[in-house]
Each structure stands twice: as structure tokens, then as C-alpha cells.
Write a protein that holds these residues in place. Structure first.
Motif, PDB file in Angstrom:
ATOM      1  N   GLY A 187       0.820  -1.201   0.000  1.00  0.00           N
ATOM      2  CA  GLY A 187       0.000   0.000   0.000  1.00  0.00           C
ATOM      3  C   GLY A 187       0.855   1.253   0.000  1.00  0.00           C
ATOM      4  N   PRO A 188       0.267   2.409   0.326  1.00  0.00           N
ATOM      5  CA  PRO A 188       1.008   3.678   0.300  1.00  0.00           C
ATOM      6  C   PRO A 188       2.158   3.675   1.302  1.00  0.00           C
ATOM      7  CG  PRO A 188      -1.367   4.049   0.468  1.00  0.00           C
ATOM      8  CD  PRO A 188      -1.147   2.599   0.703  1.00  0.00           C
ATOM      9  N   ARG A 189       3.167   4.489   1.016  1.00  0.00           N
ATOM     10  CA  ARG A 189       4.276   4.591   1.966  1.00  0.00           C
ATOM     11  C   ARG A 189       3.809   5.251   3.263  1.00  0.00           C
ATOM     12  NH1 ARG A 189       6.892   9.732   1.275  1.00  0.00           N
ATOM     13  NH2 ARG A 189       6.001  10.874  -0.488  1.00  0.00           N
ATOM     14  N   GLU A 190       4.604   5.081   4.317  1.00  0.00           N
ATOM     15  CA  GLU A 190       4.190   5.444   5.667  1.00  0.00           C
ATOM     16  C   GLU A 190       3.779   6.906   5.792  1.00  0.00           C
ATOM     17  OE1 GLU A 190       5.814   4.811  10.211  1.00  0.00           O
ATOM     18  OE2 GLU A 190       7.244   4.895   8.565  1.00  0.00           O
ATOM     19  N   ARG A 214     -17.973  13.962   4.407  1.00  0.00           N
ATOM     20  CA  ARG A 214     -16.798  13.526   3.636  1.00  0.00           C
ATOM     21  C   ARG A 214     -16.166  12.271   4.212  1.00  0.00           C
ATOM     22  NH1 ARG A 214     -12.852  18.263   4.024  1.00  0.00           N
ATOM     23  NH2 ARG A 214     -13.914  18.448   6.028  1.00  0.00           N
ATOM     24  N   TRP A 215     -16.416  12.000   5.520  1.00  0.00           N
ATOM     25  CA  TRP A 215     -15.737  10.875   6.139  1.00  0.00           C
ATOM     26  C   TRP A 215     -16.040   9.578   5.401  1.00  0.00           C
ATOM     27  CZ3 TRP A 215     -17.408   6.284   8.030  1.00  0.00           C
ATOM     28  CH2 TRP A 215     -18.788   6.133   8.195  1.00  0.00           C
ATOM     29  N   GLY A 216     -17.265   9.424   4.875  1.00  0.00           N
ATOM     30  CA  GLY A 216     -17.618   8.205   4.161  1.00  0.00           C
ATOM     31  C   GLY A 216     -16.791   8.020   2.902  1.00  0.00           C
ATOM     32  N   ALA A 217     -16.580   9.102   2.168  1.00  0.00           N
ATOM     33  CA  ALA A 217     -15.762   9.023   0.950  1.00  0.00           C
ATOM     34  C   ALA A 217     -14.312   8.705   1.293  1.00  0.00           C
ATOM     35  CB  ALA A 217     -15.854  10.335   0.176  1.00  0.00           C
ATOM     36  N   VAL A 218     -13.813   9.317   2.377  1.00  0.00           N
ATOM     37  CA  VAL A 218     -12.439   9.041   2.805  1.00  0.00           C
ATOM     38  C   VAL A 218     -12.310   7.597   3.274  1.00  0.00           C
ATOM     39  CG1 VAL A 218     -10.630   9.680   4.439  1.00  0.00           C
ATOM     40  CG2 VAL A 218     -12.045  11.456   3.396  1.00  0.00           C
ATOM     41  N   ALA A 219     -13.320   7.111   4.024  1.00  0.00           N
ATOM     42  CA  ALA A 219     -13.302   5.727   4.504  1.00  0.00           C
ATOM     43  C   ALA A 219     -13.280   4.729   3.351  1.00  0.00           C
ATOM     44  CB  ALA A 219     -14.519   5.469   5.397  1.00  0.00           C
ATOM     45  N   ARG A 220     -14.022   5.019   2.293  1.00  0.00           N
ATOM     46  CA  ARG A 220     -14.048   4.113   1.126  1.00  0.00           C
ATOM     47  C   ARG A 220     -12.733   4.163   0.353  1.00  0.00           C
ATOM     48  NH1 ARG A 220     -19.385   5.737   1.611  1.00  0.00           N
ATOM     49  NH2 ARG A 220     -20.857   3.968   1.687  1.00  0.00           N
ATOM     50  N   ALA A 221     -12.159   5.371   0.233  1.00  0.00           N
ATOM     51  CA  ALA A 221     -10.888   5.498  -0.486  1.00  0.00           C
ATOM     52  C   ALA A 221      -9.772   4.753   0.254  1.00  0.00           C
ATOM     53  CB  ALA A 221     -10.526   6.969  -0.656  1.00  0.00           C
ATOM     54  N   LEU A 222      -9.740   4.899   1.575  1.00  0.00           N
ATOM     55  CA  LEU A 222      -8.752   4.160   2.362  1.00  0.00           C
ATOM     56  C   LEU A 222      -8.989   2.655   2.247  1.00  0.00           C
ATOM     57  CD1 LEU A 222      -8.578   6.382   5.565  1.00  0.00           C
ATOM     58  CD2 LEU A 222      -6.647   5.807   4.092  1.00  0.00           C
ATOM     59  N   GLY A 223     -10.256   2.259   2.281  1.00  0.00           N
ATOM     60  CA  GLY A 223     -10.578   0.842   2.147  1.00  0.00           C
ATOM     61  C   GLY A 223     -10.123   0.273   0.821  1.00  0.00           C
ATOM     62  N   GLU A 224     -10.285   1.058  -0.227  1.00  0.00           N
ATOM     63  CA  GLU A 224      -9.868   0.605  -1.560  1.00  0.00           C
ATOM     64  C   GLU A 224      -8.353   0.403  -1.611  1.00  0.00           C
ATOM     65  OE1 GLU A 224     -10.558  -0.838  -5.177  1.00  0.00           O
ATOM     66  OE2 GLU A 224     -12.209   0.100  -4.055  1.00  0.00           O
ATOM     67  N   GLY A 228      -8.396  -3.563  -0.460  1.00  0.00           N
ATOM     68  CA  GLY A 228      -8.937  -4.085  -1.709  1.00  0.00           C
ATOM     69  C   GLY A 228      -8.628  -5.545  -1.977  1.00  0.00           C
ATOM     70  N   PRO A 229      -7.360  -5.980  -1.903  1.00  0.00           N
ATOM     71  CA  PRO A 229      -7.041  -7.379  -2.195  1.00  0.00           C
ATOM     72  C   PRO A 229      -7.627  -8.386  -1.205  1.00  0.00           C
ATOM     73  CG  PRO A 229      -5.103  -6.006  -2.459  1.00  0.00           C
ATOM     74  CD  PRO A 229      -6.151  -5.147  -1.801  1.00  0.00           C
ATOM     75  N   ILE A 255     -12.787   2.095   8.643  1.00  0.00           N
ATOM     76  CA  ILE A 255     -12.574   2.058   7.199  1.00  0.00           C
ATOM     77  C   ILE A 255     -13.631   1.155   6.555  1.00  0.00           C
ATOM     78  CG2 ILE A 255     -10.981   1.236   5.409  1.00  0.00           C
ATOM     79  CD1 ILE A 255      -8.690   2.099   7.206  1.00  0.00           C
ATOM     80  N   ILE A 256     -14.069   1.506   5.360  1.00  0.00           N
ATOM     81  CA  ILE A 256     -15.084   0.728   4.637  1.00  0.00           C
ATOM     82  C   ILE A 256     -14.395  -0.083   3.545  1.00  0.00           C
ATOM     83  CG2 ILE A 256     -17.172   0.839   3.230  1.00  0.00           C
ATOM     84  CD1 ILE A 256     -17.835   3.482   4.624  1.00  0.00           C
ATOM     85  N   ALA A 257     -14.467  -1.400   3.647  1.00  0.00           N
ATOM     86  CA  ALA A 257     -13.831  -2.275   2.666  1.00  0.00           C
ATOM     87  C   ALA A 257     -14.615  -2.254   1.359  1.00  0.00           C
ATOM     88  CB  ALA A 257     -13.750  -3.704   3.203  1.00  0.00           C
ATOM     89  N   PRO A 258     -13.947  -2.425   0.222  1.00  0.00           N
ATOM     90  CA  PRO A 258     -14.653  -2.454  -1.069  1.00  0.00           C
ATOM     91  C   PRO A 258     -15.737  -3.529  -1.084  1.00  0.00           C
ATOM     92  CG  PRO A 258     -12.294  -2.328  -1.420  1.00  0.00           C
ATOM     93  CD  PRO A 258     -12.491  -2.562   0.055  1.00  0.00           C
ATOM     94  N   GLY A 259     -16.876  -3.195  -1.698  1.00  0.00           N
ATOM     95  CA  GLY A 259     -17.971  -4.151  -1.797  1.00  0.00           C
ATOM     96  C   GLY A 259     -18.877  -4.193  -0.592  1.00  0.00           C
ATOM     97  N   THR A 260     -18.605  -3.362   0.428  1.00  0.00           N
ATOM     98  CA  THR A 260     -19.453  -3.321   1.618  1.00  0.00           C
ATOM     99  C   THR A 260     -19.974  -1.895   1.806  1.00  0.00           C
ATOM    100  OG1 THR A 260     -17.583  -2.860   3.085  1.00  0.00           O
ATOM    101  CG2 THR A 260     -18.152  -5.170   2.720  1.00  0.00           C
ATOM    102  N   ASP A 261     -21.048  -1.768   2.579  1.00  0.00           N
ATOM    103  CA  ASP A 261     -21.667  -0.463   2.798  1.00  0.00           C
ATOM    104  C   ASP A 261     -21.315   0.143   4.150  1.00  0.00           C
ATOM    105  OD1 ASP A 261     -23.011  -0.552   0.328  1.00  0.00           O
ATOM    106  OD2 ASP A 261     -24.611  -1.784   1.200  1.00  0.00           O
ATOM    107  N   ASP A 262     -20.828  -0.696   5.070  1.00  0.00           N
ATOM    108  CA  ASP A 262     -20.583  -0.222   6.427  1.00  0.00           C
ATOM    109  C   ASP A 262     -19.105  -0.335   6.788  1.00  0.00           C
ATOM    110  OD1 ASP A 262     -23.332   0.310   7.144  1.00  0.00           O
ATOM    111  OD2 ASP A 262     -23.616  -1.866   7.153  1.00  0.00           O
ATOM    112  N   ALA A 263     -18.733   0.394   7.840  1.00  0.00           N
ATOM    113  CA  ALA A 263     -17.365   0.329   8.339  1.00  0.00           C
ATOM    114  C   ALA A 263     -17.029  -1.090   8.792  1.00  0.00           C
ATOM    115  CB  ALA A 263     -17.189   1.306   9.498  1.00  0.00           C
TER     116      ALA A 263
END
Length: 391
Positions: A187-190, A214-224, A228-229, A255-263
């Protein structure tokens, strides 16, 4: 310094003989905590890795790790151990990434198992120190440096997922482990990840400051980016154990994992663990006869150092005592933190705290809960003390 400068500027072939001359043989007899030598071994390993000499890199990563462990066994100064934690954090990521490099050959599952075992070696060692102090012998009851096979066959239950997250200056290495399989990805560097997680924490901490959600969009982006894998494994999980080192201070369960609606923590039990070996210890202790005498001990502290107030804390624990059976409420107890932990907190199957906290981001083990008299010398129940409790 010249060798490091050459190495970091892409002139590894010039740096190599200088680094070799500054170290000597890849073993050391001394038991002192020589942070300089550990760092040099790690720098030489980094140099070999950049030149494609993966086997040589691993020789020197192992030497750095051995020196690190030997030195810590006799180190008595907390600041020396904190310094060596920083050194290990800097080179352990390169060590694990070298093991995972497909250019080494062999099968991917074998590389994943070897990399996981190395990471647990660091995790278990530092955790054992905090629980039992330094020493060259592993004490009874200390967490093991759990290998992948033992974790999968003897520790994880059906529906369990262990997320191992190791952030490094170059990348973040992530493992997702179930009873049936183990996956690893990057994933991203530290620096980037910490910045994003801090922003996410700030959005959650002040909902009024996030009127557009905005927290929901940030949670999904972090989850992706982070999960994601492992999305399909997390979708069906019942329990998720997260071992993330210092990143555990961020709200990873939100964090919201891809393919799910909730944290992540909404429909699953989420627990943060300092090492995979702690999951094994918890499972073993769960089979022991219960020693707690009450269903819950609920402690409140309504004032803090400097006069800061938390006036509703006492009402919170009294309400728990009113609503539920077998709850002992402790509003503003007169005892210090050490006595409270040993004499009263140990009596609860569940511990509930309504109090202020102290966070030390440079030395997280000094962080603590304000449970004792804030005017007294023993006010905080610190993380290092909690690690050694048997409650």
C-alpha cells in the motif's frame, strides 16, 4: 556518512566497499546495544538489495536483526530501546520486502510464510519486553513469534481474519490471513498513509466539522487502497484482528472495505492486537477458569491534571450500575493506579473507563488512562503496565 550518502543517491557500487569496511564480519559477540552497528548492517543490506544481490541482502538483514535482539537483552535504558525501535522500524520493512521479492525464486506461499515469521519476530520480541522486561530467555506466558502454519492451524477460528499492517518509509506491507489462505500486498508509503489516516481521524473526531459527510468518501478510499485485495475475505468475516503497530492509534475499524456499505467494525468484531501471538495467548487464557468476581467494573475520573473536567463521567458509571446487574461503579476512587489495577480492576470480566487519557506518540508504551488521583504520583495506568496485567 559518505557511504550512506552514496548509497542513498544511487551510487551503490561505490558505497558497497565502504560499508563492508565499516562493519566487519556479519556476526558480533558483544551483548551491548550497538545501534550504530545495527544501522550499518541494515544499510549494507539495503545496498545489496539495490544491486540485486538478494541473498547477500538477507545475510545482512539477519545480522542486523540478531544484533538488535542480542543488544536489547542487556539494554537497561528505555531511551536506548526506543532508539533501537526506530532503527528496527526503518530496516524491518526492507527485510520483509526482500523476502517477498519474486526474483528470489521459490513459491509465493513459501515467501509469504517466511516474511510473516520475520515480522512476528520483531512484534513478539518488543511485546515480550514490555510485558516482562528485557532478558535473553523467553519467560513463561510470553507471546510466541507465531509462524504462519501455527496461526492458521492452531489459533484462528472459522470466520477469523488477521490483518497485519506494517508501514515503512518506502511502502506499507499488508497481510490478510485466514485458516485457509494468506495474502500479501503493498500500500502507500508510511508518510502518505499517516497523513491520510490523521485526516480521517480528524473527520470522525469532529462530526460537526464535516457537514457534507466527507468521512464516508475518505473511509471508502482508504478501504480501496488498504483492503482491496482482501475484500472478499473481509466480507464474510466474523472477527477481524488488526496488528498494525503504531498505526493502531488511528480508527482503522471505521474504514469501509470495497464491496461493503458499512465500516469494518459495524458487522464484525474488531480487535487490535500488538502481535499475532497475542491472539494465541487470548485463546489459551479463555480456556482457563474465570477469576473475575463481577460482571463489570466501571471506573470514572471527573477531573484531570490542570483542572480539566469530565463531569458526566460519574453519572455514566452509576447509570451502568443501575441498568445492569453485578456492576461495581468506582467514581473518583482514592487509590493510585497500581493498587486499583491489582485490587479492584482485576475483579471485573468487563472493564469500563470514563476518564481522560494521555497519549505519547513518540513512546506509545508511556500512554495511559487516568484512573488514580490526578494530584498523586501514581495517576496513570500506562500501556506498559496494562501489558503486564493478568486481568
Amino acid at each position: 556518512l559518505r557511504a550512506v550518502a552514496l548509497n542513498r543517491s544511487g551510487r551503490e557500487r561505490e558505497a558497497l566497499p565502504l560499508l563492508r569496511a565499516s562493519i566487519g564480519a556479519p556476526t558480533i559477540a558483544s551483548g551491548t546495544l550497538n545501534g550504530s552497528r545495527v544501522a550499518r548492517c541494515a544499510e549494507l543490506a539495503r545496498c545489496y538489495r539495490a544491486l540485486g544481490g538478494l541473498d547477500s541482502a538477507l545475510v545482512w538483514y539477519r545480522a542486523a536483526t540478531d544484533d538488535w535482539e542480542r543488544g536489547r537483552a542487556t539494554a537497561s535504558r528505555e531511551d536506548s530501546r526506543a532508539m533501537s525501535d526506530n532503527i528496527a522500524g526503518a530496516f524491518s520493512g526492507g527485510y520483509v520486502a526482500t523476502i517477498l521479492d519474486p526474483a528470489r525464486g521459490g513459491t509465493a506461499p513459501r515467501r509469504v510464510a517466511e516474511a510473516f515469521a520475520v515480522l512476528q519476530r520483531f512484534r513478539a520480541h518488543t511485546l515480550t519486553e514490555q510485558m516482562f522486561g528485557t532478558g535473553s530467555v523467553r519467560p513463561p506466558g510470553a507471546p510466541r513469534a507465531l509462524d504462519l502454519a501455527s496461526l492458521q492451524r492452531g489459533t484462528l477460528a472459522p470466520g477469523d481474519v488477521l490483518l497485519e499492517i506494517h508501514a515503512t518509509p518506502d511502502t506499507t506491507i499488508l497481510f490478510a490471513i485466514t485458516r485457509a489462505e494468506a495474502r500479501v500486498w503493498f500500500g502507500p508509503r508510511e508518510e502518505v498513509l499517516r497523513s491520510r489516516l490523521a485526516r480521517f481521524r480528524d473527520l470522525l473526531a469532529d462530526p460537526g466539522g464535516d457537514p457534507t459527510g466527507r468521512w464516508g468518501a475518505v473511509a471508502r478510499a482508504l478501504g480501496e487502497d488498504l483492503l482491496g485485495p482482501a475484500a472478499d475475505a473481509l466480507t464474510g468475516a466474523l472477527r477481524v484482528y488488526i496488528s498494525a503497530g503504531a498505526l493502531a492509534r488511528y480508527p482503522l475499524g471505521s474504514i469501509i472495505a470495497p464491496g461493503t456499505d458499512d465500516a469494518l467494525a459495524v458487522n464484525r468484531d474488531v480487535a487490535f492486537v500488538p502481535a499475532a501471538g497475542m491472539v494465541e495467548l487470548a485463546r489459551l487464557r479463555a480456556r482457563e477458569p474465570a477469576t473475575a468476581t463481577r460482571a463489570m467494573v466501571a471506573l470514572a475520573r471527573t477531573t484531570a491534571e490542570g483542572g480539566r473536567a469530565l463531569p458526566a463521567a460519574a453519572g455514566e458509571v452509576r447509570e451502568l450500575s443501575r441498568r445492569f446487574a453485578d456492576v461495581e461503579a468506582l467514581p473518583d476512587p482514592a487509590l493510585g493506579a497500581t493498587r486499583l489495577a491489582r485490587e479492584q480492576l482485576a475483579g471485573g470480566q468487563v472493564l469500563h473507563f470514563a476518564t481522560h487519557t494521555y497519549i505519547d506518540e513518540q513512546q506509545p508504551w508511556r500512554s495511559g488512562l487516568l484512573v488514580g488521583d490526578p494530584a498523586g504520583p501514581d495517576a496513570y495506568l500506562r500501556a506498559a503496565t496494562i501489558a503486564g496485567l493478568r486481568v
